[in-house]
Design an enzyme around this catalytic site. Sequence first.
Site, short mmCIF file in Angstrom:
data_model
loop_
_atom_site.label_atom_id
_atom_site.label_comp_id
_atom_site.label_asym_id
_atom_site.label_seq_id
_atom_site.Cartn_x
_atom_site.Cartn_y
_atom_site.Cartn_z
N ALA A 13 0.83 -1.25 0.23
CA ALA A 13 -0.10 -0.03 0.10
C ALA A 13 0.82 1.28 0.10
O ALA A 13 1.59 1.57 1.04
CB ALA A 13 -0.90 0.03 1.24
N SER A 15 1.32 5.25 -0.24
CA SER A 15 0.57 6.63 0.22
C SER A 15 1.25 7.72 -0.46
O SER A 15 0.61 8.86 -0.62
CB SER A 15 0.43 6.65 1.77
OG SER A 15 1.84 6.85 2.07
N GLY A 16 2.46 7.65 -1.04
CA GLY A 16 3.27 8.76 -1.51
C GLY A 16 4.01 9.25 -0.33
O GLY A 16 4.77 10.39 -0.90
N GLY A 17 4.24 8.62 0.75
CA GLY A 17 5.25 8.90 1.92
C GLY A 17 6.13 8.14 1.97
O GLY A 17 6.50 7.41 1.10
N VAL A 18 7.09 8.64 2.73
CA VAL A 18 8.65 8.09 2.82
C VAL A 18 8.25 6.73 3.51
O VAL A 18 9.11 5.65 3.15
CB VAL A 18 9.42 8.45 3.48
CG1 VAL A 18 9.11 9.12 4.94
CG2 VAL A 18 10.83 8.21 3.59
N ASP A 19 7.38 6.38 4.37
CA ASP A 19 7.31 5.08 5.28
C ASP A 19 6.82 3.92 4.21
O ASP A 19 7.66 2.99 4.31
CB ASP A 19 6.20 5.16 6.42
CG ASP A 19 6.88 6.22 7.20
OD1 ASP A 19 8.17 6.15 7.59
OD2 ASP A 19 5.80 6.59 8.27
N SER A 20 5.60 4.09 3.48
CA SER A 20 5.45 3.03 2.73
C SER A 20 6.53 2.87 1.36
O SER A 20 6.61 1.66 0.91
CB SER A 20 4.03 3.49 2.03
OG SER A 20 4.01 4.65 1.18
N CYS A 104 -10.55 3.01 9.44
CA CYS A 104 -10.25 2.93 7.99
C CYS A 104 -9.06 1.69 7.98
O CYS A 104 -9.04 1.00 6.87
CB CYS A 104 -9.28 4.15 7.58
SG CYS A 104 -8.67 4.23 5.94
N GLY A 128 3.57 0.53 5.45
CA GLY A 128 4.52 1.41 6.22
C GLY A 128 4.21 1.26 7.73
O GLY A 128 4.67 2.48 8.18
N CYS A 200 -6.86 12.41 7.33
CA CYS A 200 -6.55 12.49 5.88
C CYS A 200 -7.62 13.57 4.84
O CYS A 200 -7.26 14.20 4.22
CB CYS A 200 -6.21 11.36 5.05
SG CYS A 200 -7.47 10.34 4.81
#
Length: 363
Positions: A13, A15-20, A104, A128, A200
């Site tokens: 999954a 998200s567009g973030g660093v963790d994922s 969610c 992430g 979000c």
Amino acid sequence: MRETTSQRSIIVALSGGVDSAVAASRLVEDGGTVIGMTLELRSAQEGGPAVPGPEAIGQARAVSQQLGIPFHVVDAREAFQRDVVDYFIAEYAAGRTPNPCVRCNQLIRFGLLMERALELGADALATGHYARIREVDGTYQLLRGRDRDKDQSYFLHALNQEQLAHTRFPLGHMTKEQVRDWARRHDLPVAGRAESQDVCFLMDGDYRTFLEEQAPHTLRPGPILDTAGRVLGEHRGLAAYTIGQRKGLNVSASEPLYVMAIQPQENAIVVGTAEELGWDQCLVEELHTIGGSTPRRPFHAQAQIRYRARPVPVMVHPLPNERAEVWFSEIQRDVTPGQFLVLYRGDVVLGGGTICEAQNSML
């Protein structure tokens, strides 16, 4: 006792973030087939920001391209509206304070998206999140992430055995600093991207503005009462307040006052002094235990009544119909109906439920 691993096909999954992104990068480096997926949860035409926004989808796509993995966007807007946004509004209308991120995770990310992943023949869904999974004698345990400052197990407590069996958390043993370092060393395009802590679908984290636009019936003015029932002023709508709140009451008093109770039937807010604020027990409904069976006898645990709350020792008394009475070892000042009470034993998440009533045995 072993940590769960897999070398087969995994959906990540993104998200567009660093963790994922780092989660995907680690899985690619481990080998096996990795596929990136981003959930489209909400469009700007539905009110509030698009979730995720075009920039976040672009970043997720860029990460996938750099890692050389397929990338797909999954339309989850209808389910997200029904299971998360409508729930969010209904809880505030009922005088409760919801946590939409728990819902969610349970119903959308590890519900709808996991179902899609398994239908495509994937072995697991990876995210992430800063949490860990461990299998012990055929039972899957959910554990806190190693980085206690980033631990997200609270938001995942409603997952069941089937979901945990098909879940991977590649960041569970990492700290945020290590994640950032990995992203820089692997030149991921999101290495310097800031992270958001807000819900979000809210613009700038302002849930009151969202409710004013999407559900004005939740913000109907009514009386502010003291604990003796005297009217002290007028509130601007039940949804604008939460238990323990001090600011924004606009009530003149000789000492600071705090929200002690929200009464939807009377459309009233009850306020009291710091000495009056606090509860030593609460009722929990929809109690869920990760192991699959709720103990019938009272048991000891530690509990968090909010994500950032300090864990405190509790005694849990199970009741019929997935309810429980929880006794705190010390007075808690912000036991809030609608919020989730999550039970731990050390690093292991036992489960949790929704707070439905705060109580004080001294009253």
